[in-house]
Design a protein around this motif. Structure first.
Motif, PDB file in Angstrom:
ATOM      1  N   GLN A  59      -4.380  -9.407   1.921  1.00  0.00           N
ATOM      2  CA  GLN A  59      -4.305  -8.092   1.570  1.00  0.00           C
ATOM      3  C   GLN A  59      -5.722  -7.524   1.498  1.00  0.00           C
ATOM      4  N   GLY A  60      -5.776  -6.511   2.164  1.00  0.00           N
ATOM      5  CA  GLY A  60      -7.021  -5.640   2.181  1.00  0.00           C
ATOM      6  C   GLY A  60      -7.074  -4.453   1.865  1.00  0.00           C
ATOM      7  N   VAL A  61      -8.161  -3.294   1.999  1.00  0.00           N
ATOM      8  CA  VAL A  61      -8.119  -2.003   1.425  1.00  0.00           C
ATOM      9  C   VAL A  61      -8.472  -1.345   2.692  1.00  0.00           C
ATOM     10  N   ASN A  62      -7.749  -0.261   3.156  1.00  0.00           N
ATOM     11  CA  ASN A  62      -8.254   0.547   3.999  1.00  0.00           C
ATOM     12  C   ASN A  62      -9.491   1.607   3.465  1.00  0.00           C
ATOM     13  N   PRO A  63     -10.887   1.263   3.861  1.00  0.00           N
ATOM     14  CA  PRO A  63     -11.804   1.827   3.298  1.00  0.00           C
ATOM     15  C   PRO A  63     -11.729   3.801   3.452  1.00  0.00           C
ATOM     16  N   ALA A  64     -11.004   4.142   4.454  1.00  0.00           N
ATOM     17  CA  ALA A  64     -11.070   5.672   4.509  1.00  0.00           C
ATOM     18  C   ALA A  64      -9.820   6.389   3.337  1.00  0.00           C
TER      19      ALA A  64
END
Length: 90
Positions: A59-64
């Motif tokens: 899992q990751g997070v879209n920084p925008a």
């Protein structure tokens, strides 16, 4: 150092023409790439080891947008420097 600089260094060190040095470098890179594509490990004593490693899905997070995303599993190439190469950097 870029590829041209490396070809020049190989030509000077091995007393080859630049054409011969470029051919030797291309052959070496193709051999390493081919071995890694098959999943083999390439160990060059004194220089280091190239290996293919599988990274799992995560899992990751879209920084925008700050939205959670799933990063798919993939294969990556890892390099571990040998003792002799690491000693030259110190």
């Amino acid at each position: 150092m870029n590829k041209t600089d490396l070809v020049n260094a190989i030509a000077n060190e091995a007393k080859l023409t630049k054409v011969q040095a470029k051919a030797a470098l291309e052959a070496a890179l193709n051999a390493v790439g081919g071995a890694l594509a098959k999943g083999d490990k390439v160990a060059l004593i004194g220089f280091g080891t190239f290996a293919v490693v599988e990274k799992g899905e995560r899992q990751g997070v879209n920084p925008a947008t700050k939205q959670k995303i799933t990063i798919p599993a993939r294969k990556v190439i890892k390099f571990k420097a040998g003792a002799e190469l690491a000693g030259k950097v110190k």
